[in-house]
Design a protein around this motif. Structure first.
Motif, PDB file in Angstrom:
ATOM      1  N   ASP A 111       0.802  -1.220   0.000  1.00  0.00           N
ATOM      2  CA  ASP A 111       0.000   0.000   0.000  1.00  0.00           C
ATOM      3  C   ASP A 111       0.841   1.280   0.000  1.00  0.00           C
ATOM      4  N   TYR A 112       2.160   1.155  -0.190  1.00  0.00           N
ATOM      5  CA  TYR A 112       3.047   2.317  -0.155  1.00  0.00           C
ATOM      6  C   TYR A 112       2.837   3.192  -1.382  1.00  0.00           C
ATOM      7  N   ILE A 113       2.633   4.476  -1.136  1.00  0.00           N
ATOM      8  CA  ILE A 113       2.516   5.462  -2.213  1.00  0.00           C
ATOM      9  C   ILE A 113       3.399   6.642  -1.831  1.00  0.00           C
ATOM     10  N   PHE A 114       4.283   6.997  -2.723  1.00  0.00           N
ATOM     11  CA  PHE A 114       5.132   8.164  -2.465  1.00  0.00           C
ATOM     12  C   PHE A 114       4.449   9.392  -3.026  1.00  0.00           C
ATOM     13  N   ASP A 115       4.201  10.357  -2.180  1.00  0.00           N
ATOM     14  CA  ASP A 115       3.582  11.614  -2.573  1.00  0.00           C
ATOM     15  C   ASP A 115       4.616  12.704  -2.360  1.00  0.00           C
ATOM     16  N   ARG A 116       5.216  13.174  -3.435  1.00  0.00           N
ATOM     17  CA  ARG A 116       6.292  14.169  -3.352  1.00  0.00           C
ATOM     18  C   ARG A 116       5.836  15.446  -2.641  1.00  0.00           C
ATOM     19  N   GLU A 117       4.633  15.895  -2.931  1.00  0.00           N
ATOM     20  CA  GLU A 117       4.146  17.126  -2.276  1.00  0.00           C
ATOM     21  C   GLU A 117       4.001  16.917  -0.772  1.00  0.00           C
ATOM     22  N   GLU A 118       3.466  15.774  -0.363  1.00  0.00           N
ATOM     23  CA  GLU A 118       3.331  15.504   1.061  1.00  0.00           C
ATOM     24  C   GLU A 118       4.705  15.429   1.727  1.00  0.00           C
ATOM     25  N   ALA A 119       5.650  14.786   1.083  1.00  0.00           N
ATOM     26  CA  ALA A 119       6.994  14.658   1.647  1.00  0.00           C
ATOM     27  C   ALA A 119       7.659  16.015   1.791  1.00  0.00           C
ATOM     28  N   ASN A 120       7.426  16.918   0.855  1.00  0.00           N
ATOM     29  CA  ASN A 120       8.048  18.235   0.904  1.00  0.00           C
ATOM     30  C   ASN A 120       7.402  19.158   1.930  1.00  0.00           C
ATOM     31  N   LYS A 121       6.209  18.826   2.412  1.00  0.00           N
ATOM     32  CA  LYS A 121       5.550  19.631   3.443  1.00  0.00           C
ATOM     33  C   LYS A 121       6.204  19.445   4.788  1.00  0.00           C
ATOM     34  N   ARG A 122       6.858  18.284   4.974  1.00  0.00           N
ATOM     35  CA  ARG A 122       7.441  17.965   6.292  1.00  0.00           C
ATOM     36  C   ARG A 122       8.605  18.818   6.605  1.00  0.00           C
TER      37      ARG A 122
END
Length: 76
Positions: free
Chosen positions: A65-76
């Motif tokens: 179920d792993y999905i990489f979301d670049r926008e979500e990762a960059n929010k951190r």
């Protein structure tokens, strides 16, 4: 191209045509994939593929179920 001395290392400046063909930008890495006395063959290093290859070698897998979301990762 001319070999230049940079500190304790040697370096070359890449012609614009090669930079454009490989889509290189400052900070990118290239790998020498073949070399003879007359010729060097370069390719742009792909860190993501290297990581996936290393994971495969270690038989590690991504969760189903792993999905990489670049926008979500960059929010951190």
């Amino acid at each position: 191209m001319r070999i230049s001395k940079w500190g304790d290392s040697l370096g070359v400046r890449l012609p614009k045509a090669i930079v454009e063909e490989l889509r290189l930008k400052p900070g990118d890495e290239v790998e020498i994939v073949a070399a003879t006395r007359e010729k060097l063959v370069l390719q742009k290093a792909d860190d993501r593929m290297t990581a996936f290859t290393r994971m495969a070698e270690r038989r590690l897998t991504m969760p189903e179920d792993y999905i990489f979301d670049r926008e979500e990762a960059n929010k951190r």
